[in-house]
Enzyme design. Structure first.
Site, PDB file in Angstrom:
ATOM      1  CD  GLU A 112      -4.528   4.496  -1.969  1.00 36.19           C
ATOM      2  OE1 GLU A 112      -4.086   4.748  -0.353  1.00 36.19           O
ATOM      3  OE2 GLU A 112      -5.004   4.235  -3.092  1.00 36.19           O
ATOM      4  CG  ASP A 127      -3.481   7.746 -13.180  1.00 32.78           C
ATOM      5  OD1 ASP A 127      -3.957   7.565 -11.956  1.00 32.78           O
ATOM      6  OD2 ASP A 127      -4.057   8.203 -13.629  1.00 32.78           O
ATOM      7  CG  HIS A 136      -6.660  12.338 -10.035  1.00 34.75           C
ATOM      8  ND1 HIS A 136      -6.802  11.320  -8.841  1.00 34.75           N
ATOM      9  CD2 HIS A 136      -7.873  12.800  -9.265  1.00 34.75           C
ATOM     10  CE1 HIS A 136      -7.611  11.708  -8.450  1.00 34.75           C
ATOM     11  NE2 HIS A 136      -8.031  12.846  -8.391  1.00 34.75           N
ATOM     12  CG  ASP A 179      -1.739   1.341   1.147  1.00 38.14           C
ATOM     13  OD1 ASP A 179      -2.101   1.788   0.767  1.00 38.14           O
ATOM     14  OD2 ASP A 179      -3.238   0.881   1.597  1.00 38.14           O
ATOM     15  CG  ASN A 199      -3.979  11.080  -6.553  1.00 39.93           C
ATOM     16  OD1 ASN A 199      -3.492  10.697  -7.827  1.00 39.93           O
ATOM     17  ND2 ASN A 199      -5.086   9.783  -6.618  1.00 39.93           N
TER      18      ASN A 199
END
Length: 432
Positions: free
Chosen positions: A341, A315, A311, A298, A306
């Protein structure tokens, strides 16, 4: 190959005027590579053409058969290719080798180059990729064909119509060598351009997946068969048109199946794909009375990435972390994206100590990343040192079913975060 770059740029037509090409707004290293590579390729093709024999009547007839077969193939599969192209995230294999590789083996270089240009012009009218992409990949393809064809002729192939069984082995070896040169030159050219086109190239993006390369190998193999038919039984080349159309359809079906089990952002397995593969692995381990480990990874503070950068930058972080997980794992390991994530790894034949060592290595590698990206204002930014918390669950110590192993690893992740994040935590032992 012919291989084409990935990304949205390949789907948008660009201006025909070279002075307006987006090429000139790309990174300097990319522009330099493209210009130098094109000049070298053009010089190589020109030299090969000057030493090529004058085409005869048979050569022109063979060219006509190959062009007719390629044209029918392209027109009958144009919708399939459009759908395949729109879904591709790495290099695109367009199956033209079925028609071009025979020309490499049996036609003079001048006619081979003419066939490549004619066939690829039809593809371009369908795909409408940026003009500079089309020109670069076409010239690279011509150079690869010229080198492979000249090498094949220089080694003195025998007349295929009068081969003995022993001599056929030598001819087969020459075909394999020509295919290796043909593919390798394109890989250097197109792979090099893709590697220099962005800040964070991935191995899959540059070289394609295993399935991509297997598809290309099969297309080139079919091209070798087409060459034999062209020499021994020319009308039978028409049969290869039907074979190529069916092959195109099978390639689309295989891609659809792969897409159904893949995460579109990272290219890793999605939960469906991961669960199916992990379930099979667990059954094998259970039958062998072995062990395996499940790791839940994680990314820490990912929401802040973000919120701060946008975003698309998030990515990019996910894509780079996915690349780390691919490179840090063994071929038998199963890597997937759990969602958001979070990532999942299944490591066969791995006990708790080995799993902890692997988790620490992955965590440290992620923390060393420096990710060049663009923020939500369009400014260049570098995200350094993302951290991750890792939870570990081991079969059969912590659970005996895949769902329970996943839940145990997930609980261990939260324990790692409560301990301060950027940490590795082993699940609690299973109850009696």
């Amino acid at each position: 190959m012919p291989r084409h770059g990935a990304g949205p740029e390949r789907r948008r037509p660009g201006p025909i005027n070279p002075l307006r090409w987006k090429l000139w707004r790309r990174p300097p290293a990319f522009i330099g590579f493209v210009v130098v590579a094109e000049l070298v390729a053009l010089a190589g093709v020109a030299l090969a053409a000057m030493s090529a024999p004058t085409p005869g009547t048979t050569d022109w007839l063979r060219l006509g058969l190959l062009f007719a077969g390629a044209t029918v193939h392209i027109q009958l599969t144009r919708r399939q290719e459009e759908r395949r192209r729109s879904r591709m995230r790495s290099v695109l294999i367009d199956l033209n080798a079925v028609w071009v590789f025979p020309a490499v083996l049996v036609l003079p270089v001048t006619l081979t180059v003419a066939l490549i240009v004619a066939v690829r012009a039809q593809r371009w009218l369908i795909a409408r990729r940026p003009a500079h992409n089309f020109v670069f990949s076409t010239v690279a393809h011509c150079f690869a064909a010229a080198l492979a064809g000249n090498l094949h002729r220089a080694l003195g192939p025998s007349d295929w119509e009068s081969l003995t069984a022993a001599a056929s082995l030598r001819e087969f070896a020459l075909i394999l060598l020509a295919a290796a040169v043909y593919e390798s030159v394109q890989l250097v050219y197109v792979g090099g351009a893709i590697a220099l086109s962005g800040p964070s190239p991935t191995r899959r993006g540059v070289f394609g997946s295993t399935a991509d390369n297997l598809l290309e190998a099969i297309a080139t193999g079919l091209g070798a068969v087409t060459a034999v038919l062209l020499v021994a039984l020319p009308p039978a080349v028409l049969i290869m048109t039907a074979v190529a159309v069916v092959f195109n359809r099978l390639a689309e079906i295989e891609q659809l199946q792969a897409d159904a089990a893949s995460d579109p952002k990272t290219g890793l397995r999605n939960m469906r794909g991961w669960s199916e593969a992990a379930g099979r692995a667990l059954r094998r381990v259970r039958r062998a009375d072995g062990v395996l480990a499940v790791l839940m990874i994680d990314l820490d503070h990912f929401k802040d990435v973000n919120d701060t950068y946008g975003h698309p930058a998030g990515d990019d972080v996910l894509t780079r972390v996915a690349g780390v997980l691919r490179e840090a794992t063994r071929p038998a390991d199963i890597v997937g994206r759990f969602g958001g994530e979070e990532f999942l790894l299944l490591l066969p034949d791995t006990d708790a100590d080995a799993a902890r060592h692997a988790a620490e290595r992955i965590r440290a590698t992620i923390a060393e990343l420096h990710i060049d990206t663009t923020d939500k204002r369009g400014s260049h930014v570098a995200i350094a040192g993302p951290t991750a918390s890792v939870g570990i669950a081991v079969y059969p110590d912590h659970a005996t079913t895949l769902d329970d192993l996943t839940q145990a690893a997930d609980a261990a992740v939260y324990a790692a975060k409560e301990a301060g994040r950027d940490a590795v935590h082993l699940a609690e032992p299973a109850g009696p």
